[in-house]
Design a protein around this motif. Structure first.
Motif, PDB file in Angstrom:
ATOM      1  N   ILE A  16    -171.802  24.933 -30.543  1.00 52.68           N
ATOM      2  CA  ILE A  16    -170.864  24.812 -31.649  1.00 52.68           C
ATOM      3  C   ILE A  16    -171.128  23.537 -32.445  1.00 52.68           C
ATOM      4  N   GLY A  17    -171.380  22.430 -31.742  1.00 49.59           N
ATOM      5  CA  GLY A  17    -171.691  21.171 -32.419  1.00 49.59           C
ATOM      6  C   GLY A  17    -172.916  21.315 -33.301  1.00 49.59           C
ATOM      7  N   PHE A  18    -173.946  21.997 -32.790  1.00 47.88           N
ATOM      8  CA  PHE A  18    -175.164  22.206 -33.574  1.00 47.88           C
ATOM      9  C   PHE A  18    -174.887  23.093 -34.783  1.00 47.88           C
ATOM     10  N   LEU A  19    -174.144  24.178 -34.576  1.00 43.90           N
ATOM     11  CA  LEU A  19    -173.836  25.110 -35.663  1.00 43.90           C
ATOM     12  C   LEU A  19    -173.085  24.424 -36.803  1.00 43.90           C
ATOM     13  N   GLU A  34    -172.530  35.226 -25.285  1.00 45.65           N
ATOM     14  CA  GLU A  34    -172.370  36.409 -24.445  1.00 45.65           C
ATOM     15  C   GLU A  34    -170.909  36.720 -24.126  1.00 45.65           C
ATOM     16  N   LYS A  35    -170.098  35.674 -23.895  1.00 40.92           N
ATOM     17  CA  LYS A  35    -168.732  35.907 -23.431  1.00 40.92           C
ATOM     18  C   LYS A  35    -167.674  35.474 -24.446  1.00 40.92           C
ATOM     19  N   ARG A  36    -167.538  34.155 -24.623  1.00 42.07           N
ATOM     20  CA  ARG A  36    -166.469  33.621 -25.481  1.00 42.07           C
ATOM     21  C   ARG A  36    -166.920  32.335 -26.141  1.00 42.07           C
ATOM     22  N   ILE A  37    -166.357  32.053 -27.320  1.00 44.45           N
ATOM     23  CA  ILE A  37    -166.610  30.781 -27.978  1.00 44.45           C
ATOM     24  C   ILE A  37    -165.990  29.665 -27.132  1.00 44.45           C
ATOM     25  N   GLY A  38    -166.779  28.639 -26.873  1.00 45.33           N
ATOM     26  CA  GLY A  38    -166.318  27.538 -26.034  1.00 45.33           C
ATOM     27  C   GLY A  38    -167.031  27.469 -24.701  1.00 45.33           C
ATOM     28  N   GLY A  39    -167.561  28.611 -24.244  1.00 44.67           N
ATOM     29  CA  GLY A  39    -168.307  28.630 -22.992  1.00 44.67           C
ATOM     30  C   GLY A  39    -167.465  28.259 -21.779  1.00 44.67           C
ATOM     31  N   ASP A  40    -168.084  27.601 -20.822  1.00 41.79           N
ATOM     32  CA  ASP A  40    -167.425  27.307 -19.546  1.00 41.79           C
ATOM     33  C   ASP A  40    -166.388  26.193 -19.627  1.00 41.79           C
ATOM     34  N   ILE A  41    -166.302  25.516 -20.770  1.00 40.69           N
ATOM     35  CA  ILE A  41    -165.250  24.507 -20.907  1.00 40.69           C
ATOM     36  C   ILE A  41    -163.867  25.177 -20.832  1.00 40.69           C
ATOM     37  N   PHE A  42    -163.845  26.486 -21.029  1.00 43.70           N
ATOM     38  CA  PHE A  42    -162.619  27.289 -20.919  1.00 43.70           C
ATOM     39  C   PHE A  42    -161.913  27.046 -19.592  1.00 43.70           C
ATOM     40  N   TYR A  43    -162.668  26.793 -18.524  1.00 41.62           N
ATOM     41  CA  TYR A  43    -162.099  26.684 -17.183  1.00 41.62           C
ATOM     42  C   TYR A  43    -161.563  25.279 -16.863  1.00 41.62           C
ATOM     43  N   ALA A  44    -161.782  24.325 -17.747  1.00 34.78           N
ATOM     44  CA  ALA A  44    -161.369  22.951 -17.465  1.00 34.78           C
ATOM     45  C   ALA A  44    -159.846  22.819 -17.450  1.00 34.78           C
ATOM     46  N   HIS A  45    -159.317  22.246 -16.375  1.00 31.01           N
ATOM     47  CA  HIS A  45    -157.869  22.074 -16.227  1.00 31.01           C
ATOM     48  C   HIS A  45    -157.344  20.951 -17.115  1.00 31.01           C
ATOM     49  N   LYS A  46    -158.054  19.833 -17.123  1.00 26.80           N
ATOM     50  CA  LYS A  46    -157.607  18.683 -17.918  1.00 26.80           C
ATOM     51  C   LYS A  46    -158.816  17.863 -18.357  1.00 26.80           C
ATOM     52  N   THR A  60    -157.365  25.400 -24.606  1.00 29.32           N
ATOM     53  CA  THR A  60    -156.942  24.938 -25.933  1.00 29.32           C
ATOM     54  C   THR A  60    -158.147  24.533 -26.774  1.00 29.32           C
ATOM     55  N   ILE A  61    -159.145  23.897 -26.143  1.00 29.84           N
ATOM     56  CA  ILE A  61    -160.358  23.538 -26.874  1.00 29.84           C
ATOM     57  C   ILE A  61    -161.065  24.796 -27.378  1.00 29.84           C
ATOM     58  N   CYS A  62    -161.162  25.819 -26.528  1.00 28.95           N
ATOM     59  CA  CYS A  62    -161.799  27.077 -26.938  1.00 28.95           C
ATOM     60  C   CYS A  62    -161.049  27.700 -28.120  1.00 28.95           C
ATOM     61  N   PHE A  63    -159.725  27.672 -28.064  1.00 32.07           N
ATOM     62  CA  PHE A  63    -158.905  28.216 -29.152  1.00 32.07           C
ATOM     63  C   PHE A  63    -159.190  27.467 -30.455  1.00 32.07           C
ATOM     64  N   ARG A  64    -159.290  26.149 -30.365  1.00 34.68           N
ATOM     65  CA  ARG A  64    -159.564  25.341 -31.559  1.00 34.68           C
ATOM     66  C   ARG A  64    -160.985  25.572 -32.073  1.00 34.68           C
ATOM     67  N   PHE A  65    -161.939  25.719 -31.167  1.00 34.31           N
ATOM     68  CA  PHE A  65    -163.307  26.057 -31.577  1.00 34.31           C
ATOM     69  C   PHE A  65    -163.329  27.392 -32.327  1.00 34.31           C
ATOM     70  N   ASN A  67    -160.999  28.848 -34.028  1.00 36.98           N
ATOM     71  CA  ASN A  67    -160.448  28.674 -35.380  1.00 36.98           C
ATOM     72  C   ASN A  67    -161.425  27.943 -36.285  1.00 36.98           C
ATOM     73  N   GLN A  68    -162.119  26.958 -35.730  1.00 36.66           N
ATOM     74  CA  GLN A  68    -163.028  26.143 -36.527  1.00 36.66           C
ATOM     75  C   GLN A  68    -164.236  26.942 -37.016  1.00 36.66           C
ATOM     76  N   VAL A  69    -164.683  27.927 -36.248  1.00 38.81           N
ATOM     77  CA  VAL A  69    -165.893  28.665 -36.618  1.00 38.81           C
ATOM     78  C   VAL A  69    -165.586  30.014 -37.289  1.00 38.81           C
ATOM     79  N   LYS A  70    -164.327  30.253 -37.625  1.00 37.72           N
ATOM     80  CA  LYS A  70    -163.981  31.525 -38.277  1.00 37.72           C
ATOM     81  C   LYS A  70    -164.781  31.739 -39.555  1.00 37.72           C
TER      82      LYS A  70
END
Length: 283
Positions: A16-19, A34-46, A60-65, A67-70
């Motif tokens: 995402i940063g590169f894009l 392959e799966k979702r925008i944000g990748g494995d950071i989705f699983y981070a608790h805090k 929340t980061i994945c959700f914001r990503f 929105n940012q790449v819409k």
């Protein structure tokens, strides 16, 4: 076949940063996830070191990503990349649906969890998504293992952690939080035997500090480290560029991976624009 300047494989923080950065100077850009925008950071608790936030979770980061790449939805395809084939001036990217041609291919696929080869037939899980039952064992002692234990506790699970080390390389605040939610933490451990017990759960025989234990669990998460998650590459050359944690495990943290994606895009953009200007002068 449409030609692209850049194909990015992986929609995590690095991709995402590169894009976001490269799209300022180049329009023919395509990202595969392959799966979702944000990748494995989705699983981070805090997460406590992501720019702009005192504290934030991975979802929340994945959700914001997202929105940012819409505005880049035409530049993003949810397809699995099967193989890369390199040539002198371009790369062919084969996915499950089509073949794409690009000047450069940026691999930002992150890392994949290692497995216990001896128990590979058990197909142990690496993430909490499909965990069953209430009593859960996490085998591993890195930050990913500790982070997942906090998420499982939040979901009402009883968590036991079996680690072969002593957590000396993990974030101390994270370890402190985990110790508040469970006393069932075994350090300097070695798995002696691991078996599936009918359809209900698992039996683990392990040694910790010279003492043997036999425990039963409803399910197990395996988190014993990671390795580079690279697609098959034929004739790899300089047109294949690694970005983020697939380049180095030191970049596993989302904020560092994102920064690496932005930095790489800036460097390539400057390099290619300079080459373009030099060619126009020669003409």
């Amino acid at each position: 076949m449409e030609n692209y300047d850049f194909v990015i494989i992986g929609g995590g923080p690095a991709g995402i940063g590169f894009l976001l950065q490269i799209s300022k100077d180049f329009k023919k850009v395509l990202l595969f996830e392959e799966k979702r925008i944000g990748g494995d950071i989705f699983y981070a608790h805090k997460i406590t070191n992501f720019p702009g936030f005192y504290e934030i979770d991975g979802k929340t980061i994945c959700f914001r990503f997202e929105n940012q790449v819409k505005k880049f939805k035409r530049n993003i395809k949810f397809e699995k990349v099967l193989k890369l084939k390199c040539f002198k001036n371009y790369v062919l990217v084969k996915t499950e649906k089509d073949i794409y041609k690009t000047r450069y291919c940026i691999i930002a696929t992150g890392r994949k969890e290692k497995i216990l080869k001896k128990y590979s037939k058990l197909k142990l899980k690496n993430r909490y998504e499909s965990i069953k039952g209430k009593n859960i064992c996490i085998i591993g002692g890195g930050e990913v293992a500790l982070d997942q234990s906090l998420t499982l506790f939040k979901k009402g699970k009883n968590v036991t952690i079996i680690s072969n080390g002593n957590f000396d390389k993990v974030n101390k605040e994270l370890l402190k939080s985990v110790k508040k939610i469970t006393k069932r933490i075994y350090q300097f451990s070695k798995i002696l035997d691991l078996k599936k017990v009918d359809k209900k759960g698992y039996k683990i025989l392990f040694q910790s500090r010279s003492k043997n234990y036999k425990k039963f669990f409803d399910d197990i998460i395996l988190s014993i480290g990671s390795s580079k998650n690279l697609p098959p590459i034929n004739n790899r050359n300089e047109r294949i560029i690694l970005c983020g944690s697939v380049k180095s495990k030191k970049m596993k943290q989302g904020s560092i991976s994102f920064a690496d994606g932005v930095k790489l895009a800036m460097e390539l953009s400057i390099k290619l624009k300079r080459g373009r200007n030099e060619n126009s002068i020669k003409k």
